[in-house]
Scaffold this motif. Structure first.
Motif, PDB file in Angstrom:
ATOM      1  N   MET A   1       0.198  14.783  17.191  1.00 63.71           N
ATOM      2  CA  MET A   1       1.132  14.379  18.313  1.00 63.71           C
ATOM      3  C   MET A   1       0.159  13.047  18.814  1.00 63.71           C
ATOM      4  O   MET A   1      -0.937  13.086  19.120  1.00 63.71           O
ATOM      5  CB  MET A   1       0.940  15.362  19.417  1.00 63.71           C
ATOM      6  N   PRO A   2       0.786  11.840  18.276  1.00 63.84           N
ATOM      7  CA  PRO A   2       0.110  10.625  18.463  1.00 63.84           C
ATOM      8  C   PRO A   2      -0.241  10.065  19.626  1.00 63.84           C
ATOM      9  O   PRO A   2       0.324   9.081  19.968  1.00 63.84           O
ATOM     10  CB  PRO A   2       0.966   9.662  17.399  1.00 63.84           C
ATOM     11  N   GLN A   3      -0.852  10.679  20.726  1.00 62.13           N
ATOM     12  CA  GLN A   3      -0.807  10.552  22.064  1.00 62.13           C
ATOM     13  C   GLN A   3      -2.164  10.850  22.594  1.00 62.13           C
ATOM     14  O   GLN A   3      -2.674  12.043  22.327  1.00 62.13           O
ATOM     15  CB  GLN A   3       0.351  11.177  22.973  1.00 62.13           C
TER      16      GLN A   3
ATOM     17  N   ARG B   1       0.872  -1.234   0.088  1.00 66.09           N
ATOM     18  CA  ARG B   1      -0.004   0.040   0.019  1.00 66.09           C
ATOM     19  C   ARG B   1       0.847   1.124  -0.228  1.00 66.09           C
ATOM     20  O   ARG B   1       1.011   1.953   0.932  1.00 66.09           O
ATOM     21  CB  ARG B   1      -1.014   0.102   1.156  1.00 66.09           C
ATOM     22  N   PRO B   2       1.693   1.610  -1.194  1.00 63.14           N
ATOM     23  CA  PRO B   2       2.398   2.653  -1.248  1.00 63.14           C
ATOM     24  C   PRO B   2       1.657   4.265  -1.009  1.00 63.14           C
ATOM     25  O   PRO B   2       2.677   4.968  -0.645  1.00 63.14           O
ATOM     26  CB  PRO B   2       3.112   2.789  -2.461  1.00 63.14           C
ATOM     27  N   ASP B   3       0.545   4.300  -1.087  1.00 68.36           N
ATOM     28  CA  ASP B   3       0.017   5.511  -0.809  1.00 68.36           C
ATOM     29  C   ASP B   3      -0.501   5.824   0.607  1.00 68.36           C
ATOM     30  O   ASP B   3      -0.821   6.825   0.909  1.00 68.36           O
ATOM     31  CB  ASP B   3      -1.227   5.644  -1.783  1.00 68.36           C
ATOM     32  N   TYR B   4      -0.136   4.704   1.487  1.00 66.66           N
ATOM     33  CA  TYR B   4      -0.809   4.723   2.934  1.00 66.66           C
ATOM     34  C   TYR B   4       0.257   5.471   3.687  1.00 66.66           C
ATOM     35  O   TYR B   4       1.480   5.179   3.547  1.00 66.66           O
ATOM     36  CB  TYR B   4      -1.024   3.179   3.424  1.00 66.66           C
ATOM     37  N   GLY B   5      -0.017   6.391   4.580  1.00 65.90           N
ATOM     38  CA  GLY B   5       0.996   6.735   5.635  1.00 65.90           C
ATOM     39  C   GLY B   5       1.607   5.622   6.821  1.00 65.90           C
ATOM     40  O   GLY B   5       0.976   4.485   6.465  1.00 65.90           O
ATOM     41  N   TRP B   6       2.442   5.930   7.403  1.00 65.94           N
ATOM     42  CA  TRP B   6       3.002   5.124   8.108  1.00 65.94           C
ATOM     43  C   TRP B   6       3.358   5.956   9.376  1.00 65.94           C
ATOM     44  O   TRP B   6       4.134   6.831   9.768  1.00 65.94           O
ATOM     45  CB  TRP B   6       4.356   4.687   7.658  1.00 65.94           C
ATOM     46  N   LEU B   7       2.863   5.328  10.655  1.00 69.22           N
ATOM     47  CA  LEU B   7       3.281   5.539  11.820  1.00 69.22           C
ATOM     48  C   LEU B   7       3.534   4.404  12.742  1.00 69.22           C
ATOM     49  O   LEU B   7       2.998   3.386  12.749  1.00 69.22           O
ATOM     50  CB  LEU B   7       1.928   6.418  12.583  1.00 69.22           C
ATOM     51  N   SER B   8       5.100   4.177  13.226  1.00 68.66           N
ATOM     52  CA  SER B   8       5.293   3.129  14.214  1.00 68.66           C
ATOM     53  C   SER B   8       6.051   3.693  15.105  1.00 68.66           C
ATOM     54  O   SER B   8       6.854   4.733  14.946  1.00 68.66           O
ATOM     55  CB  SER B   8       6.093   2.085  13.165  1.00 68.66           C
ATOM     56  N   GLU B   9       6.143   2.896  16.307  1.00 69.96           N
ATOM     57  CA  GLU B   9       6.830   3.368  17.495  1.00 69.96           C
ATOM     58  C   GLU B   9       8.404   3.293  17.102  1.00 69.96           C
ATOM     59  O   GLU B   9       9.171   3.991  17.735  1.00 69.96           O
ATOM     60  CB  GLU B   9       6.797   2.411  18.572  1.00 69.96           C
ATOM     61  N   GLU B  10       8.957   2.459  16.167  1.00 66.87           N
ATOM     62  CA  GLU B  10      10.341   2.188  15.973  1.00 66.87           C
ATOM     63  C   GLU B  10      10.740   2.629  14.627  1.00 66.87           C
ATOM     64  O   GLU B  10      11.564   2.470  14.323  1.00 66.87           O
ATOM     65  CB  GLU B  10      10.640   0.694  15.957  1.00 66.87           C
ATOM     66  N   SER B  11       9.791   3.688  14.160  1.00 67.23           N
ATOM     67  CA  SER B  11      10.343   4.458  12.963  1.00 67.23           C
ATOM     68  C   SER B  11      10.547   6.054  13.109  1.00 67.23           C
ATOM     69  O   SER B  11       9.505   6.521  13.995  1.00 67.23           O
ATOM     70  CB  SER B  11       9.395   4.326  11.769  1.00 67.23           C
ATOM     71  N   VAL B  12      11.300   6.585  12.452  1.00 64.83           N
ATOM     72  CA  VAL B  12      11.356   8.032  12.770  1.00 64.83           C
ATOM     73  C   VAL B  12      10.007   8.495  11.780  1.00 64.83           C
ATOM     74  O   VAL B  12       9.504   8.236  11.007  1.00 64.83           O
ATOM     75  CB  VAL B  12      12.508   8.626  12.051  1.00 64.83           C
ATOM     76  N   ASP B  13       9.069   9.359  12.761  1.00 65.87           N
ATOM     77  CA  ASP B  13       7.880  10.031  12.370  1.00 65.87           C
ATOM     78  C   ASP B  13       8.028  10.528  11.050  1.00 65.87           C
ATOM     79  O   ASP B  13       8.909  11.717  11.139  1.00 65.87           O
ATOM     80  CB  ASP B  13       7.224  10.761  13.414  1.00 65.87           C
ATOM     81  N   ASP B  14       7.382  10.256   9.910  1.00 66.02           N
ATOM     82  CA  ASP B  14       7.448  11.077   8.697  1.00 66.02           C
ATOM     83  C   ASP B  14       6.026  11.893   8.881  1.00 66.02           C
ATOM     84  O   ASP B  14       4.944  11.430   8.690  1.00 66.02           O
ATOM     85  CB  ASP B  14       7.034  10.080   7.776  1.00 66.02           C
TER      86      ASP B  14
ATOM     87  N   TRP C   1      -0.151   6.226  23.662  1.00 70.22           N
ATOM     88  CA  TRP C   1       0.538   6.302  22.295  1.00 70.22           C
ATOM     89  C   TRP C   1      -0.398   5.482  21.468  1.00 70.22           C
ATOM     90  O   TRP C   1      -0.987   4.481  21.611  1.00 70.22           O
ATOM     91  CB  TRP C   1       1.974   5.739  22.099  1.00 70.22           C
ATOM     92  N   GLU C   2      -0.701   6.023  20.247  1.00 74.19           N
ATOM     93  CA  GLU C   2      -1.457   5.633  19.261  1.00 74.19           C
ATOM     94  C   GLU C   2      -1.067   4.305  18.848  1.00 74.19           C
ATOM     95  O   GLU C   2      -1.943   3.309  18.588  1.00 74.19           O
ATOM     96  CB  GLU C   2      -1.536   6.517  18.060  1.00 74.19           C
TER      97      GLU C   2
END
Length: 261
Positions: free
Chosen positions: A235-237, A59-72, A203-204
């Motif tokens: 702020m994902p919290q 799903r290349p058009d989806y955003g990405w939020l992960s605890e272990e990734s730098v937030d984009d 956290w989300e």
């Protein structure tokens, strides 16, 4: 479609479990993130890398939020967004406890539309889509109907025993703990416990997937002031957490002190 995304999430979670179990009980390298963020291990990062590659390729058009990734920040402009905790309950994981989970969600316009909480060491997979039932290993689950806090079995931390968190003193509930917050919500969803609450910011990535499962099982999921959880926020919290059936949720909301978020 949420159903198609659910299949994608489930398959990715199963692969994540295979990776996690290869490291589990084999002394993976681990270190503290600092600033009270807790531990992280090489297993967390390996799982995160696999999930990001698999899910974003699909799903290349989806955003990405992960605890272990730098937030984009680009995720904020995406119609859909993955919200991921590669290993929720890392402390339990590092102690050889099977109570850790892979929590995977897809959101649209601030709402979770598909969620999976997979617990490979325990052989359990919770799942839900927005218009379907909450499921555990393919079987529908529903929460219980207890309405009173006194005597309730509640998943929470020791901070909940602090009288400052309550308007009229600590109610007489029975406190229990599980390292994985996502699993706590799922345990309430299947009626093993009456509620889960958190006095700390949530956290989300800890709550997204499991919140949908909880809601589809009949629970209310809000912050500690009763506001519905919204996801893919700048702020994902959230300001704490209350997850319980409607009557018990109202009872907690009436007892909890209102503190700054």
């Amino acid at each position: 479609m949420p159903e198609t995304d659910l299949t994608l999430l489930r398959e990715a979670a199963e692969e994540a479990g295979k990776i996690a179990l290869r490291y589990w009980k084999n002394a993976p390298e681990a270190w503290d993130k600092g600033d009270g963020a807790g531990p992280v291990s090489e297993a967390d990062l390996a799982v995160n890398a696999m999930l990001e590659d698999a899910l974003r390729t699909a799903r290349p058009d989806y955003g990405w939020l992960s605890e272990e990734s730098v937030d984009d920040p680009a995720r904020l402009g995406a119609d859909y967004c993955f919200i991921i905790d590669p290993i929720d309950g890392t402390r339990a994981y590092l102690q050889g406890d099977g109570g850790f989970a892979h929590a995977l969600a897809v959101t649209k316009a601030g709402r979770v539309v598909a969620g999976v909480v997979h617990m490979p060491a325990l052989g359990m997979t919770y799942s839900a889509v927005l218009d379907g039932p909450a499921m555990l290993n393919g079987m529908q689950i529903t929460t219980n109907t207890r309405a009173e806090i006194a005597g309730a079995e509640v998943l929470t931390s020791k901070l909940s025993d602090n009288p400052s968190q309550w308007k009229r003193g600590v109610p007489g509930y029975q406190r229990h703990f599980r390292s994985s917050l996502a699993w706590r919500l799922c345990l309430v969803a299947e009626g093993q416990f009456d509620a889960t609450i958190s006095m700390r910011p949530a956290w989300e990535w800890d709550t997204a997937a499991a919140s949908l499962i909880a809601e589809r099982a009949g629970l209310y999921t809000t912050d500690r002031e009763g506001r519905p959880l919204r996801f893919n926020a700048p702020m994902p919290q959230a300001n704490g957490l209350i997850v319980a059936n409607p009557a018990l949720h109202a009872a907690f909301l009436d007892e909890l002190a209102v503190l700054p978020g």
